[in-house]
Design a protein around this motif. Structure first.
Motif, PDB file in Angstrom:
ATOM      1  N   ARG A 191       0.862  -1.180   0.000  1.00 13.69           N
ATOM      2  CA  ARG A 191       0.000   0.000   0.000  1.00 13.69           C
ATOM      3  C   ARG A 191       0.901   1.233   0.000  1.00 13.69           C
ATOM      4  O   ARG A 191       1.350   1.685   1.051  1.00 13.69           O
TER       5      ARG A 191
ATOM      6  N   ARG B  75       0.439   6.391   0.873  1.00 15.91           N
ATOM      7  CA  ARG B  75      -0.050   6.674   2.213  1.00 15.91           C
ATOM      8  C   ARG B  75       1.117   7.195   3.045  1.00 15.91           C
ATOM      9  O   ARG B  75       2.282   6.967   2.723  1.00 15.91           O
ATOM     10  N   LYS B  76       0.794   7.886   4.097  1.00 17.42           N
ATOM     11  CA  LYS B  76       1.834   8.369   5.004  1.00 17.42           C
ATOM     12  C   LYS B  76       2.287   7.213   5.880  1.00 17.42           C
ATOM     13  O   LYS B  76       1.484   6.583   6.574  1.00 17.42           O
ATOM     14  N   THR B  77       3.571   6.916   5.842  1.00 14.89           N
ATOM     15  CA  THR B  77       4.118   5.785   6.587  1.00 14.89           C
ATOM     16  C   THR B  77       5.126   6.286   7.610  1.00 14.89           C
ATOM     17  O   THR B  77       6.037   7.054   7.269  1.00 14.89           O
TER      18      THR B  77
ATOM     19  N   CYS C  98       5.133  -1.014   2.940  1.00 13.84           N
ATOM     20  CA  CYS C  98       4.749   0.176   3.706  1.00 13.84           C
ATOM     21  C   CYS C  98       3.925  -0.239   4.927  1.00 13.84           C
ATOM     22  O   CYS C  98       2.885   0.368   5.249  1.00 13.84           O
TER      23      CYS C  98
END
Length: 380
Positions: free
Chosen positions: A54, A57-59, A367
Motif C-alpha cells: 500500500r 499513504r503516510k508511513t 509500507c
C-alpha cells in the motif's frame, strides 16, 4: 548489511553446507520422510501466499519487533529445536544459542540435541526455551522439568508429533536410525571433510547431553539406542500432560499441532500456546503443509492461545507470509543449521543478520509499519 554477501540466501548457505558436511550428516539435516513430498509441500504452498503493498499513504517508522510471552524480540523469528545438532556441525547448538542472545531472538533447545539445559541457559542468560520429549519414567520427567525451571527457562515446549519415528530412507541407508552405526562409507565421508572432522575432534563425539545423567555408564551404540527407545515416548494424552502442566510454572507450549482436534485439546489442557508444525516434513509425508492449518487455527484460536508456526520457512518473505496468515510468531530449524554448516562459528550471526535484513525489506516494501499489521496486507 552485516552478513557475508557471498551467501545472501538460505539456498546459498545450503549449497555451501553440503560441500562442508559429510553426506550422512547433511542428509540427516536436509531430508524428510518417505518421498519428501510434505518436505517440499511446506515451502511450495507457503510461497503461494501473496502480499499487497500500500504505497500511497503516510508511513511512519518501520518496527520489525514483536512481543512474545512478555519479551519483545527484534523480529518474529526464533530458532526451532533440532536434534543431534552437534552431529551435523560440531558445537552447533552453542553457536546458535550465543547468536540468538546477540540478536535478541528466542532459542529452543531440544531434549535430544548435543548441549544440555544448563549450558544453553547460561549462553542465553536464562532466555533459552526447552523442548521436552516426554520421558516414560515420571522421575526422569520431573527431574528434567525441574532442571529447566532451575536454569530459568521461561517456556517449556512439549512435543506431540512423534508417536513414532518417521520413515526416513536416507537415515536408514546411512545408519542414523537408533541404534546408529558408522559404516565404512560414512568413515570415508568423514575423511573427505577434514574441517568437520577436526572440529569434531575439538568438541568431542556428540552425545545427548541433557539425558546423560540418566544413562547407565559404558553403553555401546546399540545399548544407547535401546535406552532412548525405552526412556522416551512420543505418545501423549491428557493423563500424561496433566502432571507436566501441574509441575511447570512458566509458559507451556504444545509443538506439532496440525489439526483443530489438537488445538482444542491444547486449550482444554491449559497450554499457553501452540506451534503449528509437521516436524519439517520428517514425520508424515501424507500430511498437510503447515501454512494450511496455520490459517485455520489462527482464525479460530488466537483469542485462546498464542499461535506460532515452523516447518518450511526459508526467508524473510516467508516470515512475513506466515505472519500475514495469522501467526503470532515463527521459527526455523534447518535454515539456521544450514548457516552453521556453511560458516561454522559465524553461521548463526550471518543467518540471523540476513533474515533480519530480508524481513525489514519486505516490511519497507509493503509500507507496513508494525508486524501486527501484516494480516492487512494478505491477498485473499
Amino acid at each position: 548489511m552485516d552478513f557475508d554477501t557471498r551467501y545472501p540466501s538460505i539456498e546459498s548457505l545450503r549449497e555451501k553446507a553440503q560441500r562442508r558436511m559429510p553426506a550422512f550428516a547433511f542428509e540427516y539435516l536436509d531430508g524428510g520422510c518417505n518421498e519428501d513430498i510434505n518436505l517440499h509441500r511446506n515451502t511450495e504452498e507457503l510461497r503461494e501466499v501473496q502480499l499487497e503493498p500500500r504505497y500511497i499513504r503516510k508511513t511512519g517508522e518501520i518496527d520489525t519487533s514483536c512481543e512474545l510471552f512478555g519479551h519483545r524480540y527484534d523480529m518474529p523469528l526464533g530458532v526451532a529445536p533440532v536434534g543431534l545438532q552437534g552431529l551435523m556441525w560440531p558445537n552447533a547448538p552453542e553457536i546458535l544459542a550465543r547468536a540468538a542472545l546477540r540478536h535478541n531472538l528466542p532459542f529452543i533447545l531440544s531434549t535430544v540435541t548435543t548441549t544440555d539445559i544448563e549450558r544453553a541457559a547460561e549462553l542465553t542468560e536464562g532466555r533459552a526455551w526447552f523442548q521436552l520429549y516426554n520421558p516414560v519414567d515420571p522421575e526422569i520427567r520431573q527431574d528434567i522439568i525441574r532442571r529447566a525451571g532451575d536454569a530459568g527457562c521461561p517456556v517449556l515446549v512439549l512435543l506431540c508429533d512423534v508417536p513414532t519415528f518417521g520413515y526416513r530412507p536416507r537415515d536408514i541407508k546411512n545408519g542414523l536410525a537408533l541404534p546408529p552405526k558408522m559404516s565404512l562409507t560414512n568413515i570415508l565421508q568423514v575423511l573427505g571433510k577434514p574441517r568437520w572432522a577436526l572440529q569434531t575432534l575439538r568438541y568431542g563425539q556428540p552425545t545427548f547431553e541433557t539425558v546423560k545423567p540418566y544413562m547407565p555408564g559404558g553403553m555401546n551404540l546399540r545399548q544407547l539406542g535401546a535406552f532412548m527407545n525405552r526412556t522416551f515416548s512420543g505418545l501423549l494424552d491428557a493423563e500424561k500432560i496433566k502432571p507436566i502442566r501441574d509441575q511447570w510454572k512458566g509458559k507451556l507450549v504444545l509443538k506439532g499441532v496440525a489439526s483443530e482436534w489438537d488445538a482444542q485439546q491444547a486449550v482444554q489442557l491449559g497450554f499457553d500456546g501452540i506451534i503449528v508444525s509437521n516436524h519439517g516434513g520428517r514425520q508424515l509425508d501424507a500430511g498437510e503443509s503447515t501454512i494450511r492449518p496455520l490459517a485455520r487455527l489462527a482464525a479460530n484460536y488466537r483469542d485462546k492461545l498464542t499461535v506460532m508456526v515452523d516447518s518450511g520457512l526459508r526467508s524473510g518473505p516467508d516470515v512475513a507470509r506466515a505472519m500475514a496468515c495469522g501467526a503470532d510468531f515463527t521459527f526455523m530449524g534447518r535454515s539456521f543449521m544450514y548457516g552453521v554448516g556453511a560458516l561454522g562459528a559465524k553461521g548463526g550471526d550471518h543467518t540471523m543478520s540476513m533474515l533480519k535484513t530480508q524481513f525489514r525489506q519486505v516490511m519497507d516494501q509493503l509500507c507496513c509499519e508494525r508486524v501486527e499489521d501484516l494480516p492487512k496486507h494478505l491477498v485473499i
